[in-house]
Write a protein that holds these residues in place. Structure first.
Motif, mmCIF file in Angstrom:
data_model
loop_
_atom_site.group_PDB
_atom_site.id
_atom_site.type_symbol
_atom_site.label_atom_id
_atom_site.label_comp_id
_atom_site.label_asym_id
_atom_site.label_seq_id
_atom_site.Cartn_x
_atom_site.Cartn_y
_atom_site.Cartn_z
ATOM 1 N N GLY A 282 -11.938 10.952 5.795
ATOM 2 C CA GLY A 282 -10.488 10.914 5.885
ATOM 3 C C GLY A 282 -9.848 9.943 4.908
ATOM 4 O O GLY A 282 -10.496 9.420 3.984
ATOM 5 N N ASP A 283 -8.546 9.703 5.115
ATOM 6 C CA ASP A 283 -7.758 8.914 4.166
ATOM 7 C C ASP A 283 -8.271 7.493 4.000
ATOM 8 O O ASP A 283 -8.143 6.897 2.928
ATOM 9 N N GLU A 284 -8.818 6.901 5.061
ATOM 10 C CA GLU A 284 -9.262 5.515 4.975
ATOM 11 C C GLU A 284 -10.436 5.345 4.012
ATOM 12 O O GLU A 284 -10.711 4.224 3.573
ATOM 13 N N ALA A 285 -11.122 6.414 3.683
ATOM 14 C CA ALA A 285 -12.251 6.350 2.751
ATOM 15 C C ALA A 285 -11.856 6.772 1.339
ATOM 16 O O ALA A 285 -12.737 6.933 0.483
ATOM 17 N N MET A 286 -10.559 6.951 1.071
ATOM 18 C CA MET A 286 -10.106 7.336 -0.267
ATOM 19 C C MET A 286 -10.400 6.213 -1.260
ATOM 20 O O MET A 286 -10.129 5.045 -1.011
ATOM 21 N N LYS A 287 -10.943 6.575 -2.418
ATOM 22 C CA LYS A 287 -11.256 5.606 -3.458
ATOM 23 C C LYS A 287 -10.156 5.572 -4.511
ATOM 24 O O LYS A 287 -9.479 6.575 -4.736
ATOM 25 N N HIS B 80 -5.087 0.736 -7.019
ATOM 26 C CA HIS B 80 -6.048 -0.008 -6.221
ATOM 27 C C HIS B 80 -5.530 -1.406 -5.921
ATOM 28 O O HIS B 80 -4.654 -1.931 -6.604
ATOM 29 N N VAL B 81 -6.083 -1.986 -4.868
ATOM 30 C CA VAL B 81 -5.803 -3.369 -4.467
ATOM 31 C C VAL B 81 -7.132 -4.084 -4.327
ATOM 32 O O VAL B 81 -8.107 -3.524 -3.802
ATOM 33 N N SER B 82 -7.178 -5.330 -4.784
ATOM 34 C CA SER B 82 -8.423 -6.091 -4.747
ATOM 35 C C SER B 82 -8.785 -6.478 -3.317
ATOM 36 O O SER B 82 -7.915 -6.680 -2.467
ATOM 37 N N THR B 83 -10.075 -6.575 -3.078
ATOM 38 C CA THR B 83 -10.574 -6.998 -1.780
ATOM 39 C C THR B 83 -11.204 -8.382 -1.905
ATOM 40 O O THR B 83 -11.448 -8.891 -3.008
ATOM 41 N N ALA B 84 -11.482 -9.004 -0.742
ATOM 42 C CA ALA B 84 -12.044 -10.350 -0.742
ATOM 43 C C ALA B 84 -13.434 -10.382 -1.341
ATOM 44 O O ALA B 84 -13.862 -11.400 -1.901
ATOM 45 N N GLU B 85 -14.169 -9.284 -1.242
ATOM 46 C CA GLU B 85 -15.529 -9.235 -1.795
ATOM 47 C C GLU B 85 -15.555 -8.921 -3.274
ATOM 48 O O GLU B 85 -16.620 -8.740 -3.856
ATOM 49 N N THR C 101 -3.907 4.655 -1.016
ATOM 50 C CA THR C 101 -3.869 5.700 0.011
ATOM 51 C C THR C 101 -4.635 5.268 1.251
ATOM 52 O O THR C 101 -4.200 5.516 2.388
ATOM 53 N N ALA C 102 -5.774 4.603 1.061
ATOM 54 C CA ALA C 102 -6.538 4.097 2.202
ATOM 55 C C ALA C 102 -5.763 3.015 2.937
ATOM 56 O O ALA C 102 -5.790 2.943 4.177
ATOM 57 N N ILE C 103 -5.045 2.167 2.195
ATOM 58 C CA ILE C 103 -4.255 1.121 2.841
ATOM 59 C C ILE C 103 -3.133 1.739 3.665
ATOM 60 O O ILE C 103 -2.841 1.280 4.784
ATOM 61 N N GLY D 38 -10.385 -8.044 4.770
ATOM 62 C CA GLY D 38 -10.784 -8.264 3.388
ATOM 63 C C GLY D 38 -9.881 -7.626 2.362
ATOM 64 O O GLY D 38 -10.205 -7.620 1.175
ATOM 65 N N ILE D 39 -8.725 -7.087 2.779
ATOM 66 C CA ILE D 39 -7.797 -6.431 1.858
ATOM 67 C C ILE D 39 -6.626 -7.370 1.608
ATOM 68 O O ILE D 39 -5.877 -7.715 2.532
ATOM 69 N N GLN D 40 -6.460 -7.801 0.387
ATOM 70 C CA GLN D 40 -5.428 -8.770 0.034
ATOM 71 C C GLN D 40 -4.160 -8.030 -0.375
ATOM 72 O O GLN D 40 -4.054 -7.500 -1.482
ATOM 73 N N VAL D 41 -3.195 -7.982 0.546
ATOM 74 C CA VAL D 41 -1.943 -7.258 0.331
ATOM 75 C C VAL D 41 -0.787 -8.174 0.710
ATOM 76 O O VAL D 41 -0.822 -8.822 1.772
ATOM 77 N N ALA D 42 0.226 -8.237 -0.122
ATOM 78 C CA ALA D 42 1.398 -9.059 0.174
ATOM 79 C C ALA D 42 2.296 -8.362 1.191
ATOM 80 O O ALA D 42 2.208 -7.145 1.387
ATOM 81 N N ARG D 43 3.163 -9.127 1.827
ATOM 82 C CA ARG D 43 4.058 -8.564 2.840
ATOM 83 C C ARG D 43 4.975 -7.518 2.235
ATOM 84 O O ARG D 43 5.233 -6.472 2.847
#
Length: 498
Positions: A379-384, A427-432, A439-441, A471-476
């Motif tokens: 589903g959408d949460e696994a979109m790359k 894309h958005v950077s992750t903590a790792e 789309t996943a966000i 682990g997803i770095q997203v601003a407000r």
């Protein structure tokens, strides 16, 4: 300065008519392409379509060479790369003299080859109903005028009613004030404001319920008044809409309970009754014709492998008519022979352009499926994350070509029908140190909002904190942008009673 002749050498990008036609067909949607093919079949006698269940006579040299393979029969596994090709025309046959593969650059079709105007659509099909396929949908004004013709009314009142109906918008609301409507009439008619208001009240009893209202409060009250008196909580709902609609809009349920002297469970039932009403009654009358989406590519799973195939119904199967092609004579410069040779060349180029479109679409769709296996599985949460440059490098084409082939092209998957553009996202950077698709966000935000406490909905800052915990770095502000793009209201408007 004295005039002189100077010889300069330079490079300039030019496109042949064949390339121009291929690019134009590439960016057409399925419906536009079907119309283009129909026009080509009507204007070019050399082209013919294979009907369902019909077999071509492959004994003719042209049968194998100019036939366009059935798009739907070409299945491609993700590990394979079997792209259908078009063979050249057989060199045999007395009519087949050498025809140039390309026209000179900077020339038009009409400059070299003769063209004929397309004919009118055939009316031989007895089942073809012109009225049912061309009649527009009923508008709200038409629906109201139909009811007006059934209502007994004086000529003056009927004139007022027709004027009021013209002032009703598509949502069912009266856009003009009664004073403005009165000013539009001829003073000699001696129409008074009370007459207009009386006619308006008669119109407000028409269907759909709530039509001809001047604001939201009046629209909801009109619908409540048409409900049976035995409806539970009807009196409380009328009081809430008439006196405290602003408190309901601000979700101030505590003050509403004090004003109406209701308990929380009772107020919830009153609000549910109001929410069952239609704030846009005019939307029930659909005036536009429905638009259907025809997928260009079909993706399905077979034996744990994802297969990509072109839609069999999207593009018909074409080839050069061998009978007409046999009429072309070598070394014959007559007008009829020249016309047939020109039509033959146009048919060959049109078929090759269609085949090139199919090959490009298959290559791009296959690469998209390879990149987005996770979406197809989970589903959408696994979109790359995916951009046009990634597909362009994989298939060895320019980004502009990828943009053309993904615009207004649709893919049918087990999860639904999506435009090819849907699979491309930033894309958005992750903590790792990895990347997460936008789309996943969006899918994660939608999931968090669906599971939130109705009394205390999540704010944008809280959602950003929950995403950071994953682990997803997203601003407000980014969360707010994604939330608004999905049509999700802010937390202050999502608050509701349990």
């Amino acid at each position: 300065m004295k005039p002189s002749l100077v010889l300069k050498m330079g490079q300039q990008l030019t496109m042949t008519p064949q390339l121009q036609q291929a690019i134009r067909l590439l960016q057409l949607s399925t419906l536009d392409l079907q119309q283009e093919i129909q026009e080509a079949l009507e204007s070019n006698p050399m082209l013919e379509r294979q009907e369902e269940g019909e077999d071509f006579d492959n004994a003719d040299p042209l049968a194998d060479g100019d036939e366009l393979p059935n798009p739907g029969s070409q299945e491609i596994a993700l590990q394979e790369s079997s792209i259908p090709t078009v063979e050249n025309l057989d060199d045999g046959g007395e009519w087949n003299e050498r025809i140039p593969n390309e026209l000179p650059v900077d020339t038009a079709w009409e400059d070299v080859y003769q063209t004929s105007a397309s004919s009118l659509p055939s009316n031989d099909d007895e089942e073809w109903d012109f009225t049912s396929r061309t009649a527009p949908g009923e508008s709200l004004q038409t629906h109201l005028l139909w009811q007006l013709n059934l209502a007994p009314m004086s000529n003056t009142d009927r004139l007022i009613a027709e004027t009021l109906i013209d002032c009703i918008n598509d949502q069912g609301y009266l856009e003009e004030s009664l004073e403005e409507v009165l000013a539009a009439f001829d003073p000699e008619l001696d129409i008074e404001l009370d007459e207009i208001e009386t006619v308006l009240r008669r119109l407000q009893h028409f269907e759909p319920a709530g039509v001809a209202a001047r604001d939201l409060r009046e629209c909801l009250l009109l619908q409540l008044r048409q409900l049976p008196n035995s409806t539970p909580w009807l009196v409380e709902a009328q009081r809430l809409v008439g006196d405290h609609l602003d408190l309901l809009g601000s979700r101030d349920y505590a003050l509403l309970m004090r004003r109406l002297k209701l308990k929380e469970d009772e107020l919830r039932q009153v609000v549910e009754l109001i929410q069952s009403l239609n704030p846009r009654p005019g939307s029930q009358i659909e005036a536009s014709e429905p638009e259907y989406i025809v997928p260009d590519v079909i993706v399905r799973k077979h034996n744990d492998r994802w297969l990509v195939e072109l839609n069999q119904e999207s593009v018909p199967r074409l080839r050069v008519n061998p009978q007409y092609a046999g009429f072309v004579r070598r070394a014959d410069t007559s007008t009829d022979n020249t016309f047939m040779r020109n039509q033959l060349q146009e048919a060959r180029w049109f078929i090759k352009s269609l085949q090139s479109r199919n090959e490009t679409l298959m290559k791009v769709a296959t690469q998209i499926v390879e990149h987005q296996r996770g979406f197809l599985e989970y589903g959408d949460e696994a979109m790359k994350p995916l951009v046009l440059h990634d597909i362009a490098e994989a298939v060895g084409m320019h980004e502009s070509t990828i943009s053309r082939v993904t615009t207004q092209k649709f893919m049918h998957t087990p999860r639904g029908i999506y435009e090819l553009k849907y699979f491309f996202s930033s894309h958005v950077s992750t903590a790792e140190g990895g990347e997460c698709s936008s789309t996943a966000i969006r899918a994660i935000i939608k999931k968090l909002v669906a599971a939130e406490n109705a009394k205390k909905p999540l704010s944008d800052s809280k959602i950003a904190g929950l995403l950071e915990a994953q682990g997803i770095q997203v601003a407000r502000r980014t969360v707010a942008k994604y939330r608004e793009s999905m049509g999700i209201a802010p937390s202050s408007e999502r608050k509701r009673l349990m």
